[in-house]
Scaffold this motif. Structure first.
Motif, PDB file in Angstrom:
ATOM      1  N   ARG A 159      -2.103   8.419   6.948  1.00  0.00           N
ATOM      2  CA  ARG A 159      -0.922   9.156   7.364  1.00  0.00           C
ATOM      3  C   ARG A 159      -1.307  10.243   8.347  1.00  0.00           C
ATOM      4  NH1 ARG A 159       1.836  11.382   2.159  1.00  0.00           N
ATOM      5  NH2 ARG A 159       3.160  12.442   3.668  1.00  0.00           N
ATOM      6  N   ASP A 160      -0.392  10.507   9.243  1.00  0.00           N
ATOM      7  CA  ASP A 160      -0.521  11.580  10.224  1.00  0.00           C
ATOM      8  C   ASP A 160       0.547  12.599   9.870  1.00  0.00           C
ATOM      9  OD1 ASP A 160      -0.423  13.294  12.412  1.00  0.00           O
ATOM     10  OD2 ASP A 160      -0.894  11.701  13.841  1.00  0.00           O
ATOM     11  N   ASN A 161       0.168  13.637   9.166  1.00  0.00           N
ATOM     12  CA  ASN A 161       1.159  14.602   8.689  1.00  0.00           C
ATOM     13  C   ASN A 161       1.856  15.328   9.830  1.00  0.00           C
ATOM     14  OD1 ASN A 161       0.750  14.040   5.952  1.00  0.00           O
ATOM     15  ND2 ASN A 161      -0.960  15.469   5.828  1.00  0.00           N
ATOM     16  N   ALA A 162       1.129  15.557  10.910  1.00  0.00           N
ATOM     17  CA  ALA A 162       1.732  16.272  12.041  1.00  0.00           C
ATOM     18  C   ALA A 162       2.863  15.465  12.672  1.00  0.00           C
ATOM     19  CB  ALA A 162       0.670  16.587  13.077  1.00  0.00           C
ATOM     20  N   LYS A 163       2.763  14.140  12.590  1.00  0.00           N
ATOM     21  CA  LYS A 163       3.782  13.272  13.191  1.00  0.00           C
ATOM     22  C   LYS A 163       4.687  12.647  12.135  1.00  0.00           C
ATOM     23  CE  LYS A 163       0.847  12.038  17.138  1.00  0.00           C
ATOM     24  NZ  LYS A 163       0.203  10.931  17.896  1.00  0.00           N
ATOM     25  N   ASN A 164       4.519  13.035  10.861  1.00  0.00           N
ATOM     26  CA  ASN A 164       5.315  12.465   9.766  1.00  0.00           C
ATOM     27  C   ASN A 164       5.284  10.947   9.802  1.00  0.00           C
ATOM     28  OD1 ASN A 164       6.172  15.049   8.832  1.00  0.00           O
ATOM     29  ND2 ASN A 164       7.665  15.109  10.491  1.00  0.00           N
ATOM     30  N   THR A 165       4.106  10.415  10.019  1.00  0.00           N
ATOM     31  CA  THR A 165       3.943   8.980  10.217  1.00  0.00           C
ATOM     32  C   THR A 165       2.927   8.412   9.235  1.00  0.00           C
ATOM     33  OG1 THR A 165       4.487   9.137  12.560  1.00  0.00           O
ATOM     34  CG2 THR A 165       3.226   7.220  11.865  1.00  0.00           C
ATOM     35  N   VAL A 166       3.235   7.227   8.731  1.00  0.00           N
ATOM     36  CA  VAL A 166       2.271   6.491   7.909  1.00  0.00           C
ATOM     37  C   VAL A 166       1.925   5.202   8.648  1.00  0.00           C
ATOM     38  CG1 VAL A 166       4.065   5.322   6.551  1.00  0.00           C
ATOM     39  CG2 VAL A 166       1.783   5.603   5.612  1.00  0.00           C
ATOM     40  N   ILE A 167       0.656   4.855   8.609  1.00  0.00           N
ATOM     41  CA  ILE A 167       0.139   3.731   9.384  1.00  0.00           C
ATOM     42  C   ILE A 167      -0.523   2.733   8.447  1.00  0.00           C
ATOM     43  CG2 ILE A 167      -1.519   3.068  11.158  1.00  0.00           C
ATOM     44  CD1 ILE A 167      -1.124   5.982  12.265  1.00  0.00           C
ATOM     45  N   LEU A 168      -0.242   1.464   8.679  1.00  0.00           N
ATOM     46  CA  LEU A 168      -0.873   0.398   7.910  1.00  0.00           C
ATOM     47  C   LEU A 168      -1.699  -0.455   8.869  1.00  0.00           C
ATOM     48  CD1 LEU A 168      -1.088  -0.933   5.067  1.00  0.00           C
ATOM     49  CD2 LEU A 168       0.715  -2.509   5.845  1.00  0.00           C
ATOM     50  N   GLN A 169      -2.997  -0.409   8.722  1.00  0.00           N
ATOM     51  CA  GLN A 169      -3.894  -1.249   9.505  1.00  0.00           C
ATOM     52  C   GLN A 169      -4.175  -2.516   8.715  1.00  0.00           C
ATOM     53  OE1 GLN A 169      -5.156  -0.862  12.666  1.00  0.00           O
ATOM     54  NE2 GLN A 169      -6.005  -2.922  12.385  1.00  0.00           N
ATOM     55  N   MET A 170      -3.816  -3.652   9.302  1.00  0.00           N
ATOM     56  CA  MET A 170      -3.961  -4.940   8.621  1.00  0.00           C
ATOM     57  C   MET A 170      -4.999  -5.779   9.352  1.00  0.00           C
ATOM     58  SD  MET A 170       0.046  -5.765   7.767  1.00  0.00           S
ATOM     59  CE  MET A 170       0.489  -6.018   9.489  1.00  0.00           C
ATOM     60  N   ALA A 173       0.849  -1.186   0.000  1.00  0.00           N
ATOM     61  CA  ALA A 173       0.000   0.000   0.000  1.00  0.00           C
ATOM     62  C   ALA A 173       0.881   1.231   0.000  1.00  0.00           C
ATOM     63  CB  ALA A 173      -0.924   0.025   1.210  1.00  0.00           C
ATOM     64  N   ALA A 174       0.371   2.301  -0.579  1.00  0.00           N
ATOM     65  CA  ALA A 174       1.081   3.567  -0.579  1.00  0.00           C
ATOM     66  C   ALA A 174       0.070   4.697  -0.505  1.00  0.00           C
ATOM     67  CB  ALA A 174       1.952   3.710  -1.827  1.00  0.00           C
ATOM     68  N   ILE A 175       0.549   5.847  -0.041  1.00  0.00           N
ATOM     69  CA  ILE A 175      -0.322   7.010   0.046  1.00  0.00           C
ATOM     70  C   ILE A 175       0.439   8.212  -0.479  1.00  0.00           C
ATOM     71  CG2 ILE A 175       0.302   7.439   2.470  1.00  0.00           C
ATOM     72  CD1 ILE A 175      -2.695   8.277   2.852  1.00  0.00           C
ATOM     73  N   LEU A 176      -0.186   8.917  -1.409  1.00  0.00           N
ATOM     74  CA  LEU A 176       0.454  10.074  -2.007  1.00  0.00           C
ATOM     75  C   LEU A 176       0.446  11.258  -1.042  1.00  0.00           C
ATOM     76  CD1 LEU A 176      -1.053   9.916  -5.612  1.00  0.00           C
ATOM     77  CD2 LEU A 176       0.988   8.794  -4.707  1.00  0.00           C
ATOM     78  N   SER A 177       1.212  12.271  -1.382  1.00  0.00           N
ATOM     79  CA  SER A 177       1.286  13.441  -0.515  1.00  0.00           C
ATOM     80  C   SER A 177      -0.057  14.155  -0.399  1.00  0.00           C
ATOM     81  CB  SER A 177       2.351  14.415  -1.033  1.00  0.00           C
ATOM     82  OG  SER A 177       2.055  14.785  -2.374  1.00  0.00           O
ATOM     83  N   ASP A 178      -0.933  13.957  -1.392  1.00  0.00           N
ATOM     84  CA  ASP A 178      -2.266  14.578  -1.312  1.00  0.00           C
ATOM     85  C   ASP A 178      -3.272  13.700  -0.563  1.00  0.00           C
ATOM     86  OD1 ASP A 178      -3.547  13.826  -4.692  1.00  0.00           O
ATOM     87  OD2 ASP A 178      -2.870  12.539  -3.064  1.00  0.00           O
ATOM     88  N   GLY A 179      -2.803  12.550  -0.052  1.00  0.00           N
ATOM     89  CA  GLY A 179      -3.661  11.668   0.731  1.00  0.00           C
ATOM     90  C   GLY A 179      -4.312  10.543  -0.050  1.00  0.00           C
ATOM     91  N   THR A 180      -4.099  10.479  -1.347  1.00  0.00           N
ATOM     92  CA  THR A 180      -4.687   9.425  -2.156  1.00  0.00           C
ATOM     93  C   THR A 180      -4.000   8.089  -1.876  1.00  0.00           C
ATOM     94  OG1 THR A 180      -5.176  10.996  -3.917  1.00  0.00           O
ATOM     95  CG2 THR A 180      -5.196   8.651  -4.483  1.00  0.00           C
ATOM     96  N   PRO A 181      -4.768   7.066  -1.475  1.00  0.00           N
ATOM     97  CA  PRO A 181      -4.168   5.757  -1.213  1.00  0.00           C
ATOM     98  C   PRO A 181      -4.202   4.854  -2.447  1.00  0.00           C
ATOM     99  CG  PRO A 181      -6.412   5.742  -0.439  1.00  0.00           C
ATOM    100  CD  PRO A 181      -6.172   7.106  -1.047  1.00  0.00           C
ATOM    101  N   THR A 182      -3.292   3.915  -2.473  1.00  0.00           N
ATOM    102  CA  THR A 182      -3.307   2.873  -3.493  1.00  0.00           C
ATOM    103  C   THR A 182      -2.877   1.569  -2.837  1.00  0.00           C
ATOM    104  OG1 THR A 182      -2.513   2.243  -5.693  1.00  0.00           O
ATOM    105  CG2 THR A 182      -0.936   3.332  -4.253  1.00  0.00           C
ATOM    106  N   TYR A 183      -3.425   0.455  -3.314  1.00  0.00           N
ATOM    107  CA  TYR A 183      -3.195  -0.837  -2.676  1.00  0.00           C
ATOM    108  C   TYR A 183      -2.782  -1.889  -3.696  1.00  0.00           C
ATOM    109  CZ  TYR A 183      -5.703   1.290   1.211  1.00  0.00           C
ATOM    110  OH  TYR A 183      -6.084   2.122   2.240  1.00  0.00           O
ATOM    111  N   GLY A 184      -1.953  -2.831  -3.217  1.00  0.00           N
ATOM    112  CA  GLY A 184      -1.665  -3.988  -4.015  1.00  0.00           C
ATOM    113  C   GLY A 184      -2.915  -4.846  -4.152  1.00  0.00           C
ATOM    114  N   TRP A 185      -3.010  -5.579  -5.265  1.00  0.00           N
ATOM    115  CA  TRP A 185      -4.247  -6.320  -5.527  1.00  0.00           C
ATOM    116  C   TRP A 185      -4.537  -7.356  -4.457  1.00  0.00           C
ATOM    117  CZ3 TRP A 185      -4.258 -11.563  -5.981  1.00  0.00           C
ATOM    118  CH2 TRP A 185      -3.011 -12.192  -6.160  1.00  0.00           C
ATOM    119  N   SER A 186      -3.501  -7.886  -3.817  1.00  0.00           N
ATOM    120  CA  SER A 186      -3.686  -8.980  -2.864  1.00  0.00           C
ATOM    121  C   SER A 186      -4.218  -8.512  -1.514  1.00  0.00           C
ATOM    122  CB  SER A 186      -2.378  -9.739  -2.665  1.00  0.00           C
ATOM    123  OG  SER A 186      -1.393  -8.889  -2.122  1.00  0.00           O
TER     124      SER A 186
END
Length: 116
Positions: A71-82, A49-62
């Motif tokens: 993403r939490d821009n204030a904390k410069n953090t990206v989170i993956l909930q599985m 999975a990835a998220i663009l700087s504008d917040g648009t997400p994209t996911y692998g097919w699987s």
């Protein structure tokens, strides 16, 4: 330079959930996307999975409809909930930052093991 520090991997039973976090530091003013890849021994690294700087997400097919990236821009953090984890989700998960100059930066990797 960019530093990526991952956390949140571990052992979980099939059907369970895990959350991975990746905190970025350093030269992070030229980011195109942040995301997660995974890899098993002898196999190619796979985009999860990835998220663009504008917040648009994209996911692998699987992992469509199974994982959620945010993403939490204030904390410069990206989170993956599985969620609804399967045996085949077992892998080393790597945080990635791709900048606008086509440079890729990687975290050290965190192990996710799905097992009963």
């Amino acid at each position: 330079q960019v530093q990526l520090v991952e956390s949140g991997g571990g052992l979980v039973q099939p059907g369970g959930s895990l959350q991975l976090s990746c905190e970025a530091s350093g030269n992070i003013f030229n980011v195109y996307s942040m995301g997660w890849y995974r890899q098993n021994p002898g196999k190619l690294r796979e985009m999860v999975a990835a998220i663009l700087s504008d917040g648009t997400p994209t996911y692998g097919w699987s992992v469509q409809d199974q994982f959620t990236i945010s993403r939490d821009n204030a904390k410069n953090t990206v989170i993956l909930q599985m969620n609804s984890l399967k045996l085949e989700d077992t892998a080393v998960y790597y945080c990635n930052l791709h900048d606008n100059e086509a440079n890729d930066y990687w975290g050290q990797g965190t192990q996710v093991t799905v097992s009963s």
